[in-house]
Design a protein around this motif. Structure first.
Motif, PDB file in Angstrom:
ATOM      1  N   ALA A   1       8.484 -44.767  44.384  1.00 42.54           N
ATOM      2  CA  ALA A   1       7.248 -45.222  45.419  1.00 42.54           C
ATOM      3  C   ALA A   1       6.274 -44.178  45.484  1.00 42.54           C
ATOM      4  O   ALA A   1       5.075 -44.555  45.536  1.00 42.54           O
ATOM      5  CB  ALA A   1       8.072 -45.223  46.973  1.00 42.54           C
ATOM      6  N   ASN A   2       6.305 -42.871  45.507  1.00 40.98           N
ATOM      7  CA  ASN A   2       5.495 -41.871  45.634  1.00 40.98           C
ATOM      8  C   ASN A   2       4.675 -42.004  44.077  1.00 40.98           C
ATOM      9  O   ASN A   2       3.264 -41.789  44.221  1.00 40.98           O
ATOM     10  CB  ASN A   2       6.039 -40.536  45.974  1.00 40.98           C
ATOM     11  N   THR A   3       5.429 -42.224  43.059  1.00 40.61           N
ATOM     12  CA  THR A   3       4.603 -42.388  41.760  1.00 40.61           C
ATOM     13  C   THR A   3       3.398 -43.466  42.016  1.00 40.61           C
ATOM     14  O   THR A   3       2.511 -43.498  41.397  1.00 40.61           O
ATOM     15  CB  THR A   3       5.479 -42.398  40.644  1.00 40.61           C
ATOM     16  N   ILE A   4       4.174 -44.783  42.331  1.00 42.24           N
ATOM     17  CA  ILE A   4       3.325 -45.695  42.336  1.00 42.24           C
ATOM     18  C   ILE A   4       2.106 -45.438  43.378  1.00 42.24           C
ATOM     19  O   ILE A   4       0.863 -45.871  42.989  1.00 42.24           O
ATOM     20  CB  ILE A   4       3.988 -46.902  42.961  1.00 42.24           C
ATOM     21  N   ASP A   5       2.168 -45.184  44.417  1.00 36.00           N
ATOM     22  CA  ASP A   5       1.217 -44.672  45.455  1.00 36.00           C
ATOM     23  C   ASP A   5       0.109 -43.945  44.702  1.00 36.00           C
ATOM     24  O   ASP A   5      -1.050 -43.959  44.835  1.00 36.00           O
ATOM     25  CB  ASP A   5       1.902 -44.111  46.782  1.00 36.00           C
TER      26      ASP A   5
ATOM     27  N   LYS B   1      -0.728 -43.284  41.617  1.00 39.68           N
ATOM     28  CA  LYS B   1      -1.190 -43.908  40.523  1.00 39.68           C
ATOM     29  C   LYS B   1      -2.215 -44.949  40.987  1.00 39.68           C
ATOM     30  O   LYS B   1      -3.532 -44.987  40.723  1.00 39.68           O
ATOM     31  CB  LYS B   1      -0.167 -44.688  39.527  1.00 39.68           C
ATOM     32  N   LEU B   2      -1.633 -45.594  42.351  1.00 36.36           N
ATOM     33  CA  LEU B   2      -2.665 -46.765  42.789  1.00 36.36           C
ATOM     34  C   LEU B   2      -4.132 -46.067  43.547  1.00 36.36           C
ATOM     35  O   LEU B   2      -4.910 -46.725  43.367  1.00 36.36           O
ATOM     36  CB  LEU B   2      -1.895 -47.704  43.906  1.00 36.36           C
ATOM     37  N   ARG B   3      -3.613 -44.981  44.063  1.00 34.99           N
ATOM     38  CA  ARG B   3      -4.758 -44.201  44.745  1.00 34.99           C
ATOM     39  C   ARG B   3      -5.902 -43.580  43.439  1.00 34.99           C
ATOM     40  O   ARG B   3      -7.271 -43.544  43.782  1.00 34.99           O
ATOM     41  CB  ARG B   3      -4.211 -42.940  45.266  1.00 34.99           C
ATOM     42  N   GLN B   4      -5.365 -43.240  42.426  1.00 37.99           N
ATOM     43  CA  GLN B   4      -6.295 -42.959  41.297  1.00 37.99           C
ATOM     44  C   GLN B   4      -6.943 -44.256  40.769  1.00 37.99           C
ATOM     45  O   GLN B   4      -8.195 -44.061  40.409  1.00 37.99           O
ATOM     46  CB  GLN B   4      -5.441 -42.436  40.041  1.00 37.99           C
ATOM     47  N   LEU B   5      -6.412 -45.341  40.661  1.00 41.26           N
ATOM     48  CA  LEU B   5      -6.983 -46.418  40.224  1.00 41.26           C
ATOM     49  C   LEU B   5      -7.866 -47.153  41.244  1.00 41.26           C
ATOM     50  O   LEU B   5      -8.747 -47.831  40.934  1.00 41.26           O
ATOM     51  CB  LEU B   5      -5.952 -47.495  39.637  1.00 41.26           C
ATOM     52  N   ASN B   6      -7.692 -46.992  42.673  1.00 35.60           N
ATOM     53  CA  ASN B   6      -8.596 -47.599  43.492  1.00 35.60           C
ATOM     54  C   ASN B   6      -8.874 -46.707  44.802  1.00 35.60           C
ATOM     55  O   ASN B   6      -7.941 -46.381  45.373  1.00 35.60           O
ATOM     56  CB  ASN B   6      -7.726 -49.006  44.290  1.00 35.60           C
ATOM     57  N   SER B   7     -10.109 -46.365  44.503  1.00 38.51           N
ATOM     58  CA  SER B   7     -10.805 -45.326  45.493  1.00 38.51           C
ATOM     59  C   SER B   7     -10.680 -45.991  46.991  1.00 38.51           C
ATOM     60  O   SER B   7     -10.437 -45.114  48.085  1.00 38.51           O
ATOM     61  CB  SER B   7     -12.125 -45.178  45.122  1.00 38.51           C
ATOM     62  N   TYR B   8     -10.988 -47.080  47.169  1.00 38.32           N
ATOM     63  CA  TYR B   8     -10.788 -47.927  48.546  1.00 38.32           C
ATOM     64  C   TYR B   8      -9.477 -47.727  49.085  1.00 38.32           C
ATOM     65  O   TYR B   8      -9.439 -47.083  50.290  1.00 38.32           O
ATOM     66  CB  TYR B   8     -11.007 -49.359  48.626  1.00 38.32           C
TER      67      TYR B   8
END
Length: 498
Positions: free
Chosen positions: A428-432, A434-441
């Motif tokens: 879950a942390n890895t997804i989180d 990566k998603l924060r890297q991809l989506n600044s909002y």
């Protein structure tokens, strides 16, 4: 070598030479399509209503034809359904492809005599590109299977009506029919589970060399083959060398599918839709699918962030840039005009023009202003699977939890695992991250303590199959939405949590 495999190689070379001609002159190819289709449709009801006879340029076309989805064309389609000719395209359609939409209910997508080659030739040319690039043509001599919907048709004012995959099944070239599986009778079975069981019975002792279908339903076929025989797919079908797929991103399914096969094999990605065959994989070593600019469709592109604006920017092929998310608009010899098919794409190359599908216009999460799209969640979960490589994903979808019992709002990821990760929290942390890297909002919302870290909710075996069955959408071309901005799917799946 059989006659099919021998003859395919010179034919493939001819097709690739033709493909290079239009791919090297994309603007010319698209302008030619636009001129041809507006001229031919000038005397239709739509052509008269939008003054096609006065259209001589793309700029004039944009001024004449509005952008819209099925609802914008529904009044015209309803007239065709009563048997009225010359409405969107000269005469009557050869077929209606009947689809179920999330907002428009049942849709009747016209397929005309002029647009049939787009569907049939594009699928054929995808295989010929593979033959040319790989040198492998032996698969054409074995048994081929296309997991698809029923080919049974009804009639709508005399117009044959059915699923796209069933319509295409009636146009499989004669030279392939003798080795096509399953039998016509089996293909007509409507209940998907009964159909798969019967396909297993018909194929488990055959020399299957090519298998085509949407990955989750192919996985279901493989699981039942193995359950019946106790063997890996490579041991059942030692000459199986090519998997053809479309409709969804392959990455989340790849590990489990190849484990079922027992080895890695070649694959070809396609991008078919009821509205038209959009693109196919034309290379074995470069990202993206070749956009079909010479196949009866004039494409337009709207920057995704402008899609819901009153006057969004409309671009032709020569105006697009790589790395930008666009809503895909088509105008075609099926009589579709300014038609948004609902997909978003991004260009990864402009020489030639190759695209990746990034999601659906209406499939996103923005419950908190984050506007997370399909491509982002797929990249994020792929990163987590790579980090814990024993993990296998059967299916997943994501939804917002706006009012949790405790703590901050969050995203909930409903995942059916083939093999669970060793450490679900780290997953879950890895997804989180990566998603924060991809989506600044999304990153801002986490940083500002508006959202807490996403939650992984593992589901029981067959949770998604049971859900799709409950919706009457098991099998065929049906797909689980990756993202929802509401809890309709989530509230059904939560009952299947482990």
């Amino acid at each position: 070598m059989g006659i099919r495999s021998v003859l395919s190689k010179p034919y493939a070379k001819y097709i690739i030479n033709q493909q290079r001609k239009w791919a090297s002159n994309p603007k010319e190819a698209q302008n030619k399509i636009l001129a041809e289709i507006t001229k031919k449709a000038a005397n239709t009801s739509f052509g008269k209503d939008h003054k096609f006879k006065d259209v001589g340029s793309y700029q004039e076309f944009k001024e004449a034809v509005p952008i819209g989805d099925y609802e914008v064309l529904r009044a015209y389609v309803d007239r065709i359904k009563t048997g009225e000719p010359d409405v969107l395209w000269p005469g009557l359609p050869a077929y209606f492809a009947k689809t179920s939409g999330t907002t428009s209910g049942t849709k009747y997508i016209p397929i005309t005599k002029d647009s049939i080659p787009n569907h049939i030739n594009s699928a054929k040319n995808a295989l010929l590109n593979y033959v040319h690039n790989s040198g492998n043509s032996k698969f054409l001599d074995g048994n081929l299977i296309f997991l698809s919907g029923s080919p049974i048709m009804t009639k709508t004012s005399g117009i044959h009506t059915g699923r796209l995959s069933g319509i295409v099944n009636h146009h499989v070239p004669g030279y392939l029919r003798s080795n096509q599986m399953p039998s016509y009778e089996t293909n007509c079975i409507e209940d998907w589970e009964q159909k798969v069981d019967q396909i297993v019975e018909e194929t488990y002792q055959k020399n299957m060399t090519l298998i085509s279908g949407i990955p989750p339903w192919v996985q279901m076929y493989f699981d039942r083959l193995t359950a019946k025989t106790g063997k890996a797919i490579k041991d059942l079908f030692p000459d199986f060398s090519l998997f053809v797929y479309g409709g969804v991103n392959f990455e989340p399914y790849k590990a489990k599918l190849f484990e079922s096969i027992g080895q890695t094999i070649d694959s070809v990605e396609t991008y078919p839709a009821s509205e038209g065959f959009i693109a196919y994989q034309d290379t074995m070593d470069q990202e993206g699918l070749l956009l079909l600019l010479d196949s009866g469709i004039f494409f337009e592109f709207i920057p995704a962030e402008e899609y819901f604006d009153e006057n969004p920017t409309r671009l032709s092929i020569s105006e697009v840039k790589t790395g930008v998310n666009y809503a895909l608009i088509i105008n075609s010899n099926a009589g579709l005009w300014g038609y948004s098919i609902g997909d978003t794409i991004a260009f990864v190359s402009t020489a030639p023009y190759r695209v990746v599908v990034t999601g659906r216009i209406k499939h996103f999460i923005s419950a908190f202003g984050e506007h997370v799209i399909g491509q982002e969640v797929e990249k994020a979960i792929h990163a987590a699977v790579q980090e814990q490589s024993q993990t296998e994903i059967i299916e997943f979808t994501v939804a917002p939890q706006v009012t949790p019992d405790s703590g901050l709002p969050k995203h909930q990821w409903f995942v059916e695992f083939g093999h669970q990760p060793e450490d679900v929290e780290r997953f879950a942390n890895t997804i989180d991250v990566k998603l924060r890297q991809l989506n600044s909002y999304y990153d801002d919302l986490i940083t500002g303590n508006i959202l807490e870290r996403l939650e992984i909710i593992p589901l029981k075996k067959n949770a998604f199959i049971d859900y799709m069955k409950s919706q009457g959408k098991l099998g065929g071309q049906n797909k689980v939405p990756r993202l929802s901005n509401d809890r309709k799917i989530a509230d059904q799946l939560i009952m299947h949590r482990l």
